[in-house]
Scaffold this motif. Sequence first.
Motif, PDB file in Angstrom:
ATOM      1  N   GLY A 171       0.819  -1.202   0.000  1.00  0.00           N
ATOM      2  CA  GLY A 171       0.000   0.000   0.000  1.00  0.00           C
ATOM      3  C   GLY A 171       0.853   1.252   0.000  1.00  0.00           C
ATOM      4  N   TRP A 172       0.345   2.310  -0.622  1.00  0.00           N
ATOM      5  CA  TRP A 172       1.048   3.580  -0.747  1.00  0.00           C
ATOM      6  C   TRP A 172       0.070   4.720  -0.477  1.00  0.00           C
ATOM      7  CZ3 TRP A 172      -0.311   7.501  -4.096  1.00  0.00           C
ATOM      8  CH2 TRP A 172       0.588   8.577  -4.220  1.00  0.00           C
ATOM      9  N   GLY A 173       0.568   5.812   0.079  1.00  0.00           N
ATOM     10  CA  GLY A 173      -0.253   6.994   0.267  1.00  0.00           C
ATOM     11  C   GLY A 173       0.535   8.260  -0.030  1.00  0.00           C
ATOM     12  N   ASP A 174      -0.149   9.288  -0.546  1.00  0.00           N
ATOM     13  CA  ASP A 174       0.534  10.564  -0.725  1.00  0.00           C
ATOM     14  C   ASP A 174       0.652  11.268   0.629  1.00  0.00           C
ATOM     15  OD1 ASP A 174      -1.974  11.616  -0.207  1.00  0.00           O
ATOM     16  OD2 ASP A 174      -2.175  12.650  -2.133  1.00  0.00           O
ATOM     17  N   GLN A 175       1.237  12.457   0.646  1.00  0.00           N
ATOM     18  CA  GLN A 175       1.497  13.133   1.909  1.00  0.00           C
ATOM     19  C   GLN A 175       0.201  13.420   2.680  1.00  0.00           C
ATOM     20  OE1 GLN A 175       1.039  16.464   3.224  1.00  0.00           O
ATOM     21  NE2 GLN A 175       2.188  15.871   5.055  1.00  0.00           N
ATOM     22  N   ARG A 176      -0.850  13.830   1.984  1.00  0.00           N
ATOM     23  CA  ARG A 176      -2.106  14.155   2.656  1.00  0.00           C
ATOM     24  C   ARG A 176      -2.748  12.911   3.268  1.00  0.00           C
ATOM     25  NH1 ARG A 176      -6.135  18.446   0.052  1.00  0.00           N
ATOM     26  NH2 ARG A 176      -7.001  17.987   2.104  1.00  0.00           N
ATOM     27  N   TYR A 177      -2.729  11.810   2.539  1.00  0.00           N
ATOM     28  CA  TYR A 177      -3.309  10.573   3.064  1.00  0.00           C
ATOM     29  C   TYR A 177      -2.534  10.094   4.288  1.00  0.00           C
ATOM     30  CZ  TYR A 177      -5.023   5.781   3.291  1.00  0.00           C
ATOM     31  OH  TYR A 177      -5.573   4.598   3.728  1.00  0.00           O
ATOM     32  N   ASN A 178      -1.204  10.042   4.176  1.00  0.00           N
ATOM     33  CA  ASN A 178      -0.392   9.572   5.295  1.00  0.00           C
ATOM     34  C   ASN A 178      -0.482  10.512   6.493  1.00  0.00           C
ATOM     35  OD1 ASN A 178       0.405   7.298   3.914  1.00  0.00           O
ATOM     36  ND2 ASN A 178       2.359   8.146   3.246  1.00  0.00           N
ATOM     37  N   GLN A 179      -0.603  11.825   6.241  1.00  0.00           N
ATOM     38  CA  GLN A 179      -0.776  12.762   7.336  1.00  0.00           C
ATOM     39  C   GLN A 179      -2.083  12.498   8.069  1.00  0.00           C
ATOM     40  OE1 GLN A 179       1.310  15.270   8.521  1.00  0.00           O
ATOM     41  NE2 GLN A 179      -0.202  15.523  10.156  1.00  0.00           N
ATOM     42  N   ALA A 180      -3.152  12.235   7.326  1.00  0.00           N
ATOM     43  CA  ALA A 180      -4.460  12.023   7.930  1.00  0.00           C
ATOM     44  C   ALA A 180      -4.468  10.806   8.852  1.00  0.00           C
ATOM     45  CB  ALA A 180      -5.518  11.868   6.840  1.00  0.00           C
ATOM     46  N   TYR A 181      -3.829   9.719   8.433  1.00  0.00           N
ATOM     47  CA  TYR A 181      -3.900   8.480   9.199  1.00  0.00           C
ATOM     48  C   TYR A 181      -2.723   8.270  10.152  1.00  0.00           C
ATOM     49  CZ  TYR A 181      -8.055   6.617   6.989  1.00  0.00           C
ATOM     50  OH  TYR A 181      -9.355   6.416   6.598  1.00  0.00           O
ATOM     51  N   TYR A 182      -1.572   8.836   9.841  1.00  0.00           N
ATOM     52  CA  TYR A 182      -0.383   8.550  10.648  1.00  0.00           C
ATOM     53  C   TYR A 182       0.294   9.802  11.207  1.00  0.00           C
ATOM     54  CZ  TYR A 182      -1.148   4.364   7.870  1.00  0.00           C
ATOM     55  OH  TYR A 182      -1.718   3.281   7.266  1.00  0.00           O
ATOM     56  N   GLY A 183      -0.130  10.995  10.807  1.00  0.00           N
ATOM     57  CA  GLY A 183       0.495  12.224  11.249  1.00  0.00           C
ATOM     58  C   GLY A 183      -0.153  12.816  12.491  1.00  0.00           C
ATOM     59  N   VAL A 184       0.535  13.782  13.088  1.00  0.00           N
ATOM     60  CA  VAL A 184       0.031  14.516  14.247  1.00  0.00           C
ATOM     61  C   VAL A 184       0.276  16.000  13.990  1.00  0.00           C
ATOM     62  CG1 VAL A 184       0.172  14.864  16.742  1.00  0.00           C
ATOM     63  CG2 VAL A 184       0.609  12.589  15.786  1.00  0.00           C
ATOM     64  N   THR A 185      -0.802  16.773  13.883  1.00  0.00           N
ATOM     65  CA  THR A 185      -0.675  18.216  13.662  1.00  0.00           C
ATOM     66  C   THR A 185      -0.365  18.921  14.990  1.00  0.00           C
ATOM     67  OG1 THR A 185      -3.019  18.660  14.054  1.00  0.00           O
ATOM     68  CG2 THR A 185      -2.367  18.049  11.804  1.00  0.00           C
ATOM     69  N   GLU A 186      -0.042  20.212  14.908  1.00  0.00           N
ATOM     70  CA  GLU A 186       0.217  20.979  16.122  1.00  0.00           C
ATOM     71  C   GLU A 186      -1.007  21.012  17.033  1.00  0.00           C
ATOM     72  OE1 GLU A 186       1.707  24.833  15.258  1.00  0.00           O
ATOM     73  OE2 GLU A 186       3.553  24.116  14.314  1.00  0.00           O
ATOM     74  N   ALA A 187      -2.194  21.163  16.436  1.00  0.00           N
ATOM     75  CA  ALA A 187      -3.420  21.173  17.242  1.00  0.00           C
ATOM     76  C   ALA A 187      -3.642  19.832  17.923  1.00  0.00           C
ATOM     77  CB  ALA A 187      -4.613  21.537  16.359  1.00  0.00           C
ATOM     78  N   GLN A 188      -3.431  18.751  17.194  1.00  0.00           N
ATOM     79  CA  GLN A 188      -3.582  17.419  17.789  1.00  0.00           C
ATOM     80  C   GLN A 188      -2.542  17.179  18.874  1.00  0.00           C
ATOM     81  OE1 GLN A 188      -3.266  15.268  14.100  1.00  0.00           O
ATOM     82  NE2 GLN A 188      -5.485  15.017  13.896  1.00  0.00           N
ATOM     83  N   ALA A 189      -1.322  17.670  18.647  1.00  0.00           N
ATOM     84  CA  ALA A 189      -0.266  17.504  19.644  1.00  0.00           C
ATOM     85  C   ALA A 189      -0.613  18.237  20.939  1.00  0.00           C
ATOM     86  CB  ALA A 189       1.059  18.017  19.080  1.00  0.00           C
ATOM     87  N   SER A 190      -1.197  19.431  20.828  1.00  0.00           N
ATOM     88  CA  SER A 190      -1.553  20.199  22.018  1.00  0.00           C
ATOM     89  C   SER A 190      -2.660  19.522  22.817  1.00  0.00           C
ATOM     90  CB  SER A 190      -1.975  21.614  21.625  1.00  0.00           C
ATOM     91  OG  SER A 190      -3.197  21.609  20.893  1.00  0.00           O
ATOM     92  N   ARG A 191      -3.532  18.776  22.129  1.00  0.00           N
ATOM     93  CA  ARG A 191      -4.627  18.106  22.825  1.00  0.00           C
ATOM     94  C   ARG A 191      -4.227  16.755  23.400  1.00  0.00           C
ATOM     95  NH1 ARG A 191      -7.636  19.864  18.097  1.00  0.00           N
ATOM     96  NH2 ARG A 191      -7.537  17.722  17.287  1.00  0.00           N
TER      97      ARG A 191
END
Length: 257
Positions: A171-191
């Motif tokens: 399986g492969w994902g572009d940056q947006r797909y991988n960010q959605a499922y495996y990434g952590v944004t600054e807002a998510q990190a703060s929570r």
Amino acid sequence: VLAALTSYADEPAKDGKDSKDGWKARAGVGVIVKPEYDGAKDYRTLVTPMGELSWRRGWFEIGTSGISAWAIDTPDWQLGLKVGYDGGREEKKGNGPFASGSDKLRGMGKLEGTVEAGVFAEWSGLGAPISFEVMRAPHNKGHGGTHGKLGLSLPMHQDKELQIAAQLSLGWGDQRYNQAYYGVTEAQASRTGRPVYTPKSGLNHFDAGLSGTWMLDQHWAATGMVGYSRLLGDAAKSPLTERKSGPVGMLGIGYNF
């Protein structure tokens, strides 16, 4: 993962293209064992209804698994367009056989499900079908990205009563797909207290499995699958990943109408 590895476990194929037209229906019940989400350490065991309903006429098919339109459909080659659905992920323990989510994800926010559209192809010239698909979600809907899969099915036994096959897929994902499922944004990190993490595009999954269908009579069939799934690349390094690899499985019985 389960959908990918059980795609070959089906009733014996009928000869002739005309046999593909018309209604196809199946209803049953099964037991599924799978992680709560990609990379989760905790597993879920579910007893759940399982079924399929579809209608095909020529190059067009619509059913519970989506919509497909074939540009090429020969014994060796298939090529076409498809519309499907990505179920997203909950920030709590999900409900339903294909739900994804865990209480450990609280603060990550709900990743909404979305309709996807893309292309698929399959070549069976060597007797071991090689399949490929790429799917994309509408802009800002669900994961909002593009992902794909390359698969190989190796028939090990095939007759009217019993079909057994091994499957491999990447399986492969572009940056947006991988960010959605495996990434952590600054807002998510703060929570959540997790570190900010921005995965790049690339391979994210390797899956291997063994699936089979045993026709008990003209209508009843038992199906099963055991498999192994491993996260790859930046997905494996995600702060959300508690376990990079593990088993999956399914056992069911159904009635073919």
